[in-house]
Design a protein around this motif. Structure first.
Motif, PDB file in Angstrom:
ATOM      1  N   PHE A 338       0.818  -1.321  -0.118  1.00 29.15           N
ATOM      2  CA  PHE A 338      -0.083  -0.037  -0.123  1.00 29.15           C
ATOM      3  C   PHE A 338       0.849   1.401  -0.073  1.00 29.15           C
ATOM      4  CE2 PHE A 338      -3.034  -3.262   1.673  1.00 29.15           C
ATOM      5  CZ  PHE A 338      -4.172  -2.667   1.386  1.00 29.15           C
ATOM      6  N   ASP A 339       0.741   2.412  -0.808  1.00 24.55           N
ATOM      7  CA  ASP A 339       1.482   3.547  -1.010  1.00 24.55           C
ATOM      8  C   ASP A 339       1.210   4.200   0.193  1.00 24.55           C
ATOM      9  OD1 ASP A 339       2.674   3.259  -3.555  1.00 24.55           O
ATOM     10  OD2 ASP A 339       0.831   3.934  -4.502  1.00 24.55           O
ATOM     11  N   THR A 340      -0.135   4.395   0.804  1.00 22.72           N
ATOM     12  CA  THR A 340      -0.150   5.049   2.059  1.00 22.72           C
ATOM     13  C   THR A 340      -1.216   4.061   2.914  1.00 22.72           C
ATOM     14  OG1 THR A 340      -1.699   6.470   1.009  1.00 22.72           O
ATOM     15  CG2 THR A 340       0.022   7.737   1.763  1.00 22.72           C
ATOM     16  N   LEU A 341      -1.078   4.102   4.174  1.00 23.30           N
ATOM     17  CA  LEU A 341      -1.966   3.794   5.078  1.00 23.30           C
ATOM     18  C   LEU A 341      -2.708   4.622   6.004  1.00 23.30           C
ATOM     19  CD1 LEU A 341       0.559   1.214   6.236  1.00 23.30           C
ATOM     20  CD2 LEU A 341      -1.022   0.737   4.564  1.00 23.30           C
ATOM     21  N   LYS A 342      -4.133   4.261   6.297  1.00 22.87           N
ATOM     22  CA  LYS A 342      -4.774   5.464   7.168  1.00 22.87           C
ATOM     23  C   LYS A 342      -5.157   4.575   8.261  1.00 22.87           C
ATOM     24  CE  LYS A 342      -7.093   7.576   3.307  1.00 22.87           C
ATOM     25  NZ  LYS A 342      -8.517   7.970   2.773  1.00 22.87           N
ATOM     26  N   VAL A 343      -4.993   5.605   9.267  1.00 27.22           N
ATOM     27  CA  VAL A 343      -5.401   4.975  10.619  1.00 27.22           C
ATOM     28  C   VAL A 343      -6.386   5.948  11.198  1.00 27.22           C
ATOM     29  CG1 VAL A 343      -4.583   4.762  13.107  1.00 27.22           C
ATOM     30  CG2 VAL A 343      -3.076   4.185  11.071  1.00 27.22           C
ATOM     31  N   CYS A 344      -7.506   5.540  11.743  1.00 31.27           N
ATOM     32  CA  CYS A 344      -8.574   6.455  12.292  1.00 31.27           C
ATOM     33  C   CYS A 344      -8.124   6.666  13.802  1.00 31.27           C
ATOM     34  CB  CYS A 344      -9.760   5.519  12.189  1.00 31.27           C
ATOM     35  SG  CYS A 344     -11.076   6.520  13.115  1.00 31.27           S
ATOM     36  N   THR A 345      -8.014   8.197  13.751  1.00 28.79           N
ATOM     37  CA  THR A 345      -7.562   8.647  15.414  1.00 28.79           C
ATOM     38  C   THR A 345      -8.699   9.600  15.791  1.00 28.79           C
ATOM     39  OG1 THR A 345      -6.389  10.324  13.577  1.00 28.79           O
ATOM     40  CG2 THR A 345      -5.163   8.695  14.604  1.00 28.79           C
ATOM     41  N   ALA A 346      -9.703   9.732  15.139  1.00 28.64           N
ATOM     42  CA  ALA A 346     -10.786  10.549  15.834  1.00 28.64           C
ATOM     43  C   ALA A 346     -12.230  10.232  14.949  1.00 28.64           C
ATOM     44  CB  ALA A 346     -10.398  11.918  15.887  1.00 28.64           C
ATOM     45  N   TYR A 347     -13.305  10.610  15.664  1.00 27.01           N
ATOM     46  CA  TYR A 347     -14.619  10.475  15.014  1.00 27.01           C
ATOM     47  C   TYR A 347     -15.057  11.939  14.706  1.00 27.01           C
ATOM     48  CZ  TYR A 347     -14.876   5.390  15.956  1.00 27.01           C
ATOM     49  OH  TYR A 347     -14.667   4.146  16.280  1.00 27.01           O
ATOM     50  N   HIS A 348     -15.945  12.112  13.696  1.00 29.62           N
ATOM     51  CA  HIS A 348     -16.782  13.380  13.615  1.00 29.62           C
ATOM     52  C   HIS A 348     -17.983  12.683  14.060  1.00 29.62           C
ATOM     53  CE1 HIS A 348     -15.213  16.804  11.809  1.00 29.62           C
ATOM     54  NE2 HIS A 348     -14.614  16.051  10.703  1.00 29.62           N
ATOM     55  N   TYR A 349     -18.681  13.238  15.243  1.00 31.30           N
ATOM     56  CA  TYR A 349     -19.731  12.743  15.712  1.00 31.30           C
ATOM     57  C   TYR A 349     -20.737  13.422  16.339  1.00 31.30           C
ATOM     58  CZ  TYR A 349     -22.394  10.173  19.383  1.00 31.30           C
ATOM     59  OH  TYR A 349     -23.386   9.429  20.274  1.00 31.30           O
ATOM     60  N   MET A 350     -21.899  13.689  15.445  1.00 30.62           N
ATOM     61  CA  MET A 350     -22.951  14.672  15.726  1.00 30.62           C
ATOM     62  C   MET A 350     -22.349  16.208  15.587  1.00 30.62           C
ATOM     63  SD  MET A 350     -25.681  12.972  18.343  1.00 30.62           S
ATOM     64  CE  MET A 350     -26.084  11.348  17.924  1.00 30.62           C
ATOM     65  N   GLY A 351     -21.586  16.377  14.509  1.00 31.09           N
ATOM     66  CA  GLY A 351     -20.996  17.676  14.426  1.00 31.09           C
ATOM     67  C   GLY A 351     -19.818  18.175  15.153  1.00 31.09           C
ATOM     68  N   GLU A 352     -19.236  17.255  16.126  1.00 30.32           N
ATOM     69  CA  GLU A 352     -18.075  17.498  16.931  1.00 30.32           C
ATOM     70  C   GLU A 352     -17.118  16.440  16.500  1.00 30.32           C
ATOM     71  OE1 GLU A 352     -18.186  17.636  21.433  1.00 30.32           O
ATOM     72  OE2 GLU A 352     -20.086  17.003  20.713  1.00 30.32           O
ATOM     73  N   LYS A 353     -15.588  16.797  16.886  1.00 29.86           N
ATOM     74  CA  LYS A 353     -14.680  15.887  16.667  1.00 29.86           C
ATOM     75  C   LYS A 353     -14.265  15.303  18.117  1.00 29.86           C
ATOM     76  CE  LYS A 353      -9.652  15.637  16.007  1.00 29.86           C
ATOM     77  NZ  LYS A 353      -8.436  16.572  15.836  1.00 29.86           N
ATOM     78  N   ILE A 354     -14.288  13.840  18.286  1.00 28.16           N
ATOM     79  CA  ILE A 354     -14.320  13.357  19.475  1.00 28.16           C
ATOM     80  C   ILE A 354     -13.289  12.273  19.439  1.00 28.16           C
ATOM     81  CG2 ILE A 354     -16.771  13.547  20.255  1.00 28.16           C
ATOM     82  CD1 ILE A 354     -17.234  10.809  19.596  1.00 28.16           C
ATOM     83  N   GLU A 355     -12.705  11.845  20.345  1.00 31.78           N
ATOM     84  CA  GLU A 355     -11.615  10.839  20.505  1.00 31.78           C
ATOM     85  C   GLU A 355     -11.784   9.480  21.080  1.00 31.78           C
ATOM     86  OE1 GLU A 355      -7.745  12.737  20.925  1.00 31.78           O
ATOM     87  OE2 GLU A 355      -8.002  13.966  19.321  1.00 31.78           O
ATOM     88  N   HIS A 356     -13.008   9.396  21.533  1.00 33.76           N
ATOM     89  CA  HIS A 356     -13.454   8.114  22.374  1.00 33.76           C
ATOM     90  C   HIS A 356     -14.449   7.619  21.600  1.00 33.76           C
ATOM     91  CE1 HIS A 356     -16.636  11.262  23.643  1.00 33.76           C
ATOM     92  NE2 HIS A 356     -17.347  10.306  23.778  1.00 33.76           N
ATOM     93  N   LEU A 357     -14.892   6.417  22.022  1.00 36.80           N
ATOM     94  CA  LEU A 357     -15.815   5.565  21.344  1.00 36.80           C
ATOM     95  C   LEU A 357     -17.153   6.109  22.068  1.00 36.80           C
ATOM     96  CD1 LEU A 357     -15.764   3.293  19.208  1.00 36.80           C
ATOM     97  CD2 LEU A 357     -16.406   1.757  21.297  1.00 36.80           C
ATOM     98  N   PRO A 358     -18.274   6.576  21.257  1.00 41.48           N
ATOM     99  CA  PRO A 358     -19.516   7.032  21.772  1.00 41.48           C
ATOM    100  C   PRO A 358     -20.332   5.893  21.776  1.00 41.48           C
ATOM    101  CG  PRO A 358     -19.341   7.614  19.319  1.00 41.48           C
ATOM    102  CD  PRO A 358     -17.946   6.807  19.771  1.00 41.48           C
ATOM    103  N   TYR A 359     -21.547   6.144  22.328  1.00 41.17           N
ATOM    104  CA  TYR A 359     -22.538   4.897  22.848  1.00 41.17           C
ATOM    105  C   TYR A 359     -23.213   4.483  21.414  1.00 41.17           C
ATOM    106  CZ  TYR A 359     -26.856   2.786  24.265  1.00 41.17           C
ATOM    107  OH  TYR A 359     -27.916   2.122  24.653  1.00 41.17           O
ATOM    108  N   ASN A 360     -23.234   5.422  20.312  1.00 41.48           N
ATOM    109  CA  ASN A 360     -23.664   4.963  19.104  1.00 41.48           C
ATOM    110  C   ASN A 360     -22.779   4.991  17.875  1.00 41.48           C
ATOM    111  OD1 ASN A 360     -25.110   4.449  16.761  1.00 41.48           O
ATOM    112  ND2 ASN A 360     -26.947   5.065  17.627  1.00 41.48           N
ATOM    113  N   ILE A 361     -22.076   3.920  17.333  1.00 42.76           N
ATOM    114  CA  ILE A 361     -21.324   4.320  16.384  1.00 42.76           C
ATOM    115  C   ILE A 361     -21.784   3.803  14.956  1.00 42.76           C
ATOM    116  CG2 ILE A 361     -19.207   4.030  17.975  1.00 42.76           C
ATOM    117  CD1 ILE A 361     -18.596   1.194  16.439  1.00 42.76           C
TER     118      ILE A 361
END
Ligand code: GDP
Ligand code: IMO
Ligand code: MG
Length: 423
Positions: A338-361
């Motif tokens: 793979f040329d580049t690898l992506k790692v998910c480091t945060a979520y956009h959740y209900m209009g906000e950037k969050i770094e924890h796992l929310p109740y509903n994903i």
């Protein structure tokens, strides 16, 4: 003496079987603590591939006793098939495979109930392996189950009949089209029970307690993965047991303070089999490549596994819930090229950037935010020392270690026992 614990940090199939096999030389006892034949644990060595469902993954080593703990649910029919598959290896099972009297039995009607429940759910189905896991744990917590120790009592068949009759009424209640011949299933079941009875049944919590006092080393083997945990997973798309660290205490009778190392296993990317949310799932050629190169098909059901980028938000959550002390990264070899690898480091959740796992994903609530890293081209599968690792892989490992704050002590570069690099 302390007990070490090995478990999966994603949605299962991280490579637990392979690593338990690799580590067994260091332990006197390998003890499975939860799940049942929904698990498929793959071991490869000497050019042969083995898939275990209920039997712990230390079974091929002479030095260790393998224990099926009280937290496990056993289907005697599948168990018998596993024993048959092992017969050509001349293992001394009588002296190295013990079963907890407190483990619960999966009855043929549990399997039918699983199928009926899934059929009734229609599109909302869990994607269960249809091994009867949910209904068996329901009978356990509902205080109706039949345990291995009951097989030593003279009245167990009456208990069986009462429960099976109730199950038949429940299957009818679902009002779905499930074809079955219970008499045939029962003949097979009762024969398999006799085979199960040929193995030693033990009071496993007492056995483990004594083993600890004698200074024996114990490795607890998990099944499924943390995101399939009944409490902490992506409910309701989960399994019916505690797959996380606490499950080893209840599933074996080991006190929390006795647990020392918690080995957390993860794939260098993410897979999931069955239904349920999966924020980093890929529907493009990258996901297709992971599935093809990684040979991502369920070891129990043969279903194709859904594939996606590594989700560090979810992984961090699993590391926290389990108190992981050492990480093991599997299938790094699959990402070569793979040329580049992506790692998910945060979520956009209900209009906000969050770094924890929310109740509903669910996908409508969560969009992954990725960090991109350079990939590597080198084939890792022939490497046998971390000094041979390409820069891209070292950078990937360092990035994950810094984010998770836990060292990655093993990097697996292929399915074989020998393709395992200690750092
Ligand atoms: P488990 O349920 O956690 O024991 O994992 P499974 O056996 O269901 O799935 C893991 C799959 O990946 C099996 O087919 C293994 O043989 C394979 N595997 C394990 N480690 C590696 C690795 O490092 N590289 C590759 N290519 N395959 C691996
Ligand atoms: P190992 O131990 C991957 C998934 C099923 C389904 C959900 C519920 O090999 O990692 P169940 O049969 O428990 O009612 O299914 O959990 N599942 C697994 N996925 N690996 C497993 O085990 C799994 N065991 C269950 O696909 O989505
Ligand atoms: Mg598996």
């Amino acid at each position: 003496m302390a007990v070490d614990l090995l478990l999966g940090l994603q949605w299962g199939d991280e490579g637990k079987g392979k690593i338990v096999d690799v580590l067994t030389k260091n332990y006197d006892i390998i003890a499975r603590f939860q799940g049942g034949p929904n698990a498929g644990h793959t071991l490869e060595f000497d050019g042969i591939k083995h898939v275990l469902h209920t039997i712990p993954s230390g079974i091929f080593h002479d030095n260790a006793i393998n224990l099926v703990g009280n937290g496990v649910v056993i289907d005697p029919v599948i168990f018998q098939k596993e024993l048959d598959n092992l017969s050509k290896f001349n293992l001394d099972l009588q002296n190295k495979l013990f079963i907890s009297r407190k483990a619960h039995l999966i009855l043929p009607t549990h399997r039918l109930l699983d199928a009926a429940s899934e059929a009734a759910k229609g599109k909302a189905k869990i994607g269960s392996t249809l091994k009867g896991i949910g209904p068996t744990y329901m009978d356990k917590t509902g205080r109706n189950g039949i345990r291995v120790g009951d097989l030593e009592m003279s009245d167990w068949q009456e208990k069986y009949r009462t429960l099976a009759n109730k199950h038949e009424a429940m299957i009818n209640f679902y009002n779905v089209d499930i074809q079955y011949n219970l008499a045939e299933l029962e003949t097979e079941f009762f024969q398999a029970v006799e085979r199960l009875k040929s193995l030693p049944f033990i009071d496993s919590e007492a056995y483990l307690h004594e083993a600890q006092q004698q200074g024996k080393t114990i490795l607890a083997e998990g099944a499924q993965g943390s995101l399939l945990d009944i409490d902490f997973g992506t409910y309701p798309f989960v399994t019916s047991s505690n797959t996380t660290a606490a499950g080893a205490c209840t599933g074996l009778g080991v006190a929390p303070g006795k647990i020392k190392e918690v080995y957390g296993i993860f794939k260098a990317y993410t897979t999931r089999v069955g239904s349920g949310p999966f924020p980093t799932e890929l529907f493009d050629e990258y996901g297709e490549t992971m599935g093809r190169v990684g040979n991502e098909f369920g070891a129990t059901t043969g279903r194709p596994r859904r594939c996606g980028w590594l989700d560090l938000v979810a992984l961090k959550y699993a590391v926290q819930v389990n108190g992981v002390t050492q990480l093991m990264m599997m299938k790094g070899d699959v990402l070569s090229g793979f040329d580049t690898l992506k790692v998910c480091t945060a979520y956009h959740y209900m209009g906000e950037k969050i770094e924890h796992l929310p109740y509903n994903i669910e996908a409508e609530n969560v969009t992954p935010i990725y960090t991109e890293l350079d990939g590597w081209k080198e084939d890792l599968t022939k490497m046998n020392d971390a000094s041979q690792f390409p820069k891209g892989l070292n950078d990937y490992i360092t990035f994950l270690e810094e984010a998770l704050e836990v060292p990655i002590k093993i990097v697996s570069v292929g399915p074989d026992r020998n393709q395992t690099i200690h750092r």
